[in-house]
Design a protein around this motif. Sequence first.
Motif, PDB file in Angstrom:
ATOM      1  N   LEU A   1       7.551 -38.016 -17.571  1.00  0.00           N
ATOM      2  CA  LEU A   1       6.713 -37.930 -18.680  1.00  0.00           C
ATOM      3  C   LEU A   1       5.805 -36.468 -18.829  1.00  0.00           C
ATOM      4  O   LEU A   1       5.425 -35.901 -19.812  1.00  0.00           O
ATOM      5  CB  LEU A   1       5.725 -38.926 -19.104  1.00  0.00           C
ATOM      6  CG  LEU A   1       6.445 -40.222 -19.279  1.00  0.00           C
ATOM      7  CD1 LEU A   1       5.262 -41.259 -19.534  1.00  0.00           C
ATOM      8  CD2 LEU A   1       6.792 -40.038 -20.839  1.00  0.00           C
ATOM      9  N   LEU A   2       5.523 -36.184 -17.471  1.00  0.00           N
ATOM     10  CA  LEU A   2       4.851 -34.618 -17.380  1.00  0.00           C
ATOM     11  C   LEU A   2       5.600 -33.480 -17.721  1.00  0.00           C
ATOM     12  O   LEU A   2       5.517 -32.715 -18.431  1.00  0.00           O
ATOM     13  CB  LEU A   2       4.410 -34.576 -15.893  1.00  0.00           C
ATOM     14  CG  LEU A   2       3.375 -35.269 -15.379  1.00  0.00           C
ATOM     15  CD1 LEU A   2       3.282 -35.223 -13.879  1.00  0.00           C
ATOM     16  CD2 LEU A   2       2.167 -35.159 -16.083  1.00  0.00           C
ATOM     17  N   VAL A   3       7.116 -33.576 -17.555  1.00  0.00           N
ATOM     18  CA  VAL A   3       8.182 -32.606 -17.886  1.00  0.00           C
ATOM     19  C   VAL A   3       8.236 -32.583 -19.365  1.00  0.00           C
ATOM     20  O   VAL A   3       8.373 -31.572 -19.970  1.00  0.00           O
ATOM     21  CB  VAL A   3       9.209 -32.882 -17.071  1.00  0.00           C
ATOM     22  CG1 VAL A   3      10.674 -31.953 -17.817  1.00  0.00           C
ATOM     23  CG2 VAL A   3       9.257 -32.897 -15.910  1.00  0.00           C
ATOM     24  N   THR A   4       8.404 -33.854 -20.086  1.00  0.00           N
ATOM     25  CA  THR A   4       8.347 -33.865 -21.630  1.00  0.00           C
ATOM     26  C   THR A   4       7.308 -33.306 -22.220  1.00  0.00           C
ATOM     27  O   THR A   4       7.506 -32.402 -23.098  1.00  0.00           O
ATOM     28  CB  THR A   4       8.653 -35.353 -22.006  1.00  0.00           C
ATOM     29  OG1 THR A   4       7.205 -35.933 -21.887  1.00  0.00           O
ATOM     30  CG2 THR A   4       9.607 -36.085 -21.154  1.00  0.00           C
ATOM     31  N   LEU A   5       5.865 -33.180 -21.675  1.00  0.00           N
ATOM     32  CA  LEU A   5       4.904 -32.537 -22.132  1.00  0.00           C
ATOM     33  C   LEU A   5       5.020 -31.233 -21.875  1.00  0.00           C
ATOM     34  O   LEU A   5       4.656 -30.507 -23.061  1.00  0.00           O
ATOM     35  CB  LEU A   5       3.613 -33.054 -21.424  1.00  0.00           C
ATOM     36  CG  LEU A   5       2.793 -34.271 -21.707  1.00  0.00           C
ATOM     37  CD1 LEU A   5       1.739 -34.574 -21.189  1.00  0.00           C
ATOM     38  CD2 LEU A   5       2.541 -34.240 -23.331  1.00  0.00           C
ATOM     39  N   LEU A   6       5.574 -30.664 -20.953  1.00  0.00           N
ATOM     40  CA  LEU A   6       5.507 -28.949 -20.743  1.00  0.00           C
ATOM     41  C   LEU A   6       6.616 -28.397 -21.776  1.00  0.00           C
ATOM     42  O   LEU A   6       6.410 -27.482 -22.269  1.00  0.00           O
ATOM     43  CB  LEU A   6       6.062 -28.675 -19.348  1.00  0.00           C
ATOM     44  CG  LEU A   6       4.967 -28.978 -18.450  1.00  0.00           C
ATOM     45  CD1 LEU A   6       5.556 -28.651 -17.040  1.00  0.00           C
ATOM     46  CD2 LEU A   6       3.746 -28.051 -18.575  1.00  0.00           C
ATOM     47  N   ILE A   7       7.864 -29.289 -21.868  1.00  0.00           N
ATOM     48  CA  ILE A   7       8.799 -28.863 -22.687  1.00  0.00           C
ATOM     49  C   ILE A   7       8.304 -28.740 -24.169  1.00  0.00           C
ATOM     50  O   ILE A   7       8.634 -27.606 -24.914  1.00  0.00           O
ATOM     51  CB  ILE A   7      10.133 -29.641 -22.782  1.00  0.00           C
ATOM     52  CG1 ILE A   7      10.779 -29.621 -21.475  1.00  0.00           C
ATOM     53  CG2 ILE A   7      11.122 -29.507 -23.631  1.00  0.00           C
ATOM     54  CD1 ILE A   7      11.773 -30.673 -21.246  1.00  0.00           C
ATOM     55  N   MET A   8       7.668 -29.808 -24.693  1.00  0.00           N
ATOM     56  CA  MET A   8       7.086 -29.786 -26.042  1.00  0.00           C
ATOM     57  C   MET A   8       6.127 -28.311 -26.186  1.00  0.00           C
ATOM     58  O   MET A   8       6.233 -27.743 -27.319  1.00  0.00           O
ATOM     59  CB  MET A   8       6.333 -31.131 -26.496  1.00  0.00           C
ATOM     60  CG  MET A   8       5.919 -31.158 -27.734  1.00  0.00           C
ATOM     61  SD  MET A   8       6.957 -30.918 -29.002  1.00  0.00           S
ATOM     62  CE  MET A   8       7.651 -32.582 -29.455  1.00  0.00           C
ATOM     63  N   GLY A   9       5.244 -28.518 -25.365  1.00  0.00           N
ATOM     64  CA  GLY A   9       4.167 -27.357 -25.165  1.00  0.00           C
ATOM     65  C   GLY A   9       4.602 -26.291 -25.542  1.00  0.00           C
ATOM     66  O   GLY A   9       4.254 -25.079 -26.485  1.00  0.00           O
ATOM     67  N   LEU A  10       5.693 -25.700 -24.510  1.00  0.00           N
ATOM     68  CA  LEU A  10       6.252 -24.612 -24.685  1.00  0.00           C
ATOM     69  C   LEU A  10       7.029 -24.016 -25.684  1.00  0.00           C
ATOM     70  O   LEU A  10       6.997 -22.868 -26.348  1.00  0.00           O
ATOM     71  CB  LEU A  10       7.158 -24.245 -23.238  1.00  0.00           C
ATOM     72  CG  LEU A  10       6.257 -24.441 -21.978  1.00  0.00           C
ATOM     73  CD1 LEU A  10       7.243 -24.244 -20.823  1.00  0.00           C
ATOM     74  CD2 LEU A  10       5.425 -23.008 -21.921  1.00  0.00           C
ATOM     75  N   ALA A  11       7.833 -25.040 -26.303  1.00  0.00           N
ATOM     76  CA  ALA A  11       8.400 -24.832 -27.489  1.00  0.00           C
ATOM     77  C   ALA A  11       7.558 -24.644 -28.785  1.00  0.00           C
ATOM     78  O   ALA A  11       7.883 -23.835 -29.692  1.00  0.00           O
ATOM     79  CB  ALA A  11       9.261 -26.029 -27.864  1.00  0.00           C
ATOM     80  N   SER A  12       6.527 -25.211 -28.925  1.00  0.00           N
ATOM     81  CA  SER A  12       5.599 -25.247 -29.857  1.00  0.00           C
ATOM     82  C   SER A  12       4.733 -23.586 -29.644  1.00  0.00           C
ATOM     83  O   SER A  12       4.833 -22.949 -30.952  1.00  0.00           O
ATOM     84  CB  SER A  12       4.366 -26.241 -29.821  1.00  0.00           C
ATOM     85  OG  SER A  12       5.068 -27.415 -30.075  1.00  0.00           O
ATOM     86  N   LEU A  13       4.430 -23.380 -28.594  1.00  0.00           N
ATOM     87  CA  LEU A  13       3.902 -21.960 -28.412  1.00  0.00           C
ATOM     88  C   LEU A  13       4.953 -20.906 -28.909  1.00  0.00           C
ATOM     89  O   LEU A  13       4.724 -19.820 -29.396  1.00  0.00           O
ATOM     90  CB  LEU A  13       3.505 -21.834 -26.976  1.00  0.00           C
ATOM     91  CG  LEU A  13       2.349 -22.572 -26.503  1.00  0.00           C
ATOM     92  CD1 LEU A  13       2.153 -22.333 -25.060  1.00  0.00           C
ATOM     93  CD2 LEU A  13       1.022 -22.052 -27.263  1.00  0.00           C
ATOM     94  N   ALA A  14       6.214 -21.119 -28.550  1.00  0.00           N
ATOM     95  CA  ALA A  14       7.332 -20.174 -28.925  1.00  0.00           C
ATOM     96  C   ALA A  14       7.363 -20.004 -30.280  1.00  0.00           C
ATOM     97  O   ALA A  14       7.776 -19.026 -30.961  1.00  0.00           O
ATOM     98  CB  ALA A  14       8.741 -20.648 -28.459  1.00  0.00           C
ATOM     99  N   ILE A  15       7.308 -21.391 -31.111  1.00  0.00           N
ATOM    100  CA  ILE A  15       7.444 -21.145 -32.641  1.00  0.00           C
ATOM    101  C   ILE A  15       6.323 -20.393 -33.310  1.00  0.00           C
ATOM    102  O   ILE A  15       6.525 -19.449 -34.132  1.00  0.00           O
ATOM    103  CB  ILE A  15       7.312 -22.466 -33.333  1.00  0.00           C
ATOM    104  CG1 ILE A  15       8.704 -23.376 -32.677  1.00  0.00           C
ATOM    105  CG2 ILE A  15       7.376 -22.520 -34.782  1.00  0.00           C
ATOM    106  CD1 ILE A  15       8.750 -24.692 -33.457  1.00  0.00           C
ATOM    107  N   GLY A  16       5.051 -20.465 -32.631  1.00  0.00           N
ATOM    108  CA  GLY A  16       3.926 -19.815 -32.969  1.00  0.00           C
ATOM    109  C   GLY A  16       3.813 -18.301 -32.960  1.00  0.00           C
ATOM    110  O   GLY A  16       3.240 -17.361 -33.769  1.00  0.00           O
ATOM    111  N   LEU A  17       4.970 -17.817 -32.070  1.00  0.00           N
ATOM    112  CA  LEU A  17       5.033 -16.419 -31.450  1.00  0.00           C
ATOM    113  C   LEU A  17       6.241 -15.880 -32.221  1.00  0.00           C
ATOM    114  O   LEU A  17       6.460 -14.688 -32.247  1.00  0.00           O
ATOM    115  CB  LEU A  17       4.802 -16.278 -30.289  1.00  0.00           C
ATOM    116  CG  LEU A  17       3.777 -16.518 -29.547  1.00  0.00           C
ATOM    117  CD1 LEU A  17       3.936 -16.613 -27.787  1.00  0.00           C
ATOM    118  CD2 LEU A  17       2.571 -15.744 -29.901  1.00  0.00           C
ATOM    119  N   LEU A  18       7.170 -16.712 -32.979  1.00  0.00           N
ATOM    120  CA  LEU A  18       8.269 -16.244 -33.337  1.00  0.00           C
ATOM    121  C   LEU A  18       8.076 -15.118 -34.609  1.00  0.00           C
ATOM    122  O   LEU A  18       7.331 -15.208 -35.347  1.00  0.00           O
ATOM    123  CB  LEU A  18       9.011 -17.337 -34.074  1.00  0.00           C
ATOM    124  CG  LEU A  18       9.852 -18.171 -33.044  1.00  0.00           C
ATOM    125  CD1 LEU A  18      10.796 -19.194 -34.058  1.00  0.00           C
ATOM    126  CD2 LEU A  18      11.067 -17.576 -32.310  1.00  0.00           C
TER     127      LEU A  18
END
Length: 453
Positions: free
Chosen positions: A100-117
């Motif tokens: 569950l810690l890994v799932t949080l990191l994946i979601m957080g990094l993906a959302s930051l990436a969208i914000g910077l696209l």
Amino acid sequence: MSITTPHTVQQHPEDSLTAKGTPKKAALASFLGSTMEYYDFFIYGTAAALVFPQLFFPGGDPAIAAIASFATFGVAYIARPLGGLVMGHFGDRLGRKNVLLVTLLIMGLASLAIGLLPTFDSIGIWATVLLVVARLAQGFSAGAESAGASSLTIEHSPEGRRGFFTSFVMMGYAAGMVLSTIVFIPIAALPEEDLMSWGWRIPFLLSIFVLAIAFWVRTKLDETPVFEEEVAQAGEKKKLPAGEVLKYQGGDVFRVLLMSAFSLMQTIFTVFGLSYAVDHGGFERTDILTVNAVAIGLSMTVMPFAGKLSDRIGRKPLMLTAMIGCSVAIFLYFLALGTGNIWLVFAASVLFMTVLYSGFNGVWTSFFGELFAAPVRYTGMAMGNQLGLMVAGFGPMIGGLLLGAGAFGWVPVAIFGCVVALIAAVACFTARETAHTPIAELGEPYLRGTGRI
């Protein structure tokens, strides 16, 4: 019913839970984790309805651009079963907490990436490709979150209160949805040029703060006593959880799949309904966003009540009431959108999402997990749940394709939602009631098939 294993531990599961369990901490960790996951997941849905058609699919028919944007919302639901299968495998073999810690990191990094696209105007089709890749990462993460958080909370909860504590998983959904909507309300009110240039990025970039809080809380949580007891009793390396659950509980996986498709009601309301209200109902974006935020925010008071009630009267009565009720309420919701009266829309939204849908949302996290035995709980729930959610994910796109002309063009969309709800109700009716079954005896088909009873 007696439970036997090759290496019996002379301790009742209830005693283990009382000694080591931390139900309140587990519920809080699940609540915050789900808040972060669904905040990120639904800011994408809001952006897909309001700004992504112009930013990533410009130059064509606006209706086609909207359908394409909804398709990128739905594409995450293709990745969700894969995320559930992969992370469920490790969750059943290695434990719930670290996965569950890994799932949080994946979601957080993906959302930051969208914000910077960069957008389509900057790099052309590659902007759309990168958006889809980031959305797939969000789906992979979300596919593992609900089943993992539910398994973790069920296994930390005391007997007779599993429904109440596990309802906090979907309270996190409501909090994340409300938070995503609240953040978008002032953003949607920006001048068009500011909204399209930099404003839409802010909700995605803010997710870093939610991620930090949720990650910190989860690091403080112990592994579940049920999982640790299973490891102590196993005595040998576990077999492949996916193969085991399909061998002994394939019917339950299929039931969960059909019941999970009922979540179509949620995506029709939050994504398709938002787009329809603005484009066809003549409502302001901020007005509908506010109605959605309030209706779903109020559900946070109903879901724990539904979970607690299900501990007393059973899971199935609440689930069936929600499914049958929503199959009617969806028509009332679209009728209200056609009146142009925001107060009628609010009343229909409260009935639809706050009251009726909460009977499902406050209960399914415990019910689905309880259908499976501990060694395959994460995997079994994730497989069925995420495959069913593919229907929900593409609901807005299907709605766009079914939408007809005129004031009653929404009728085919409502009929589609009604049919899915009634199929889910049949699946629920055929499932075992689990509310009053001791945790060690959950997943009877698996226990019988493996010689544990």
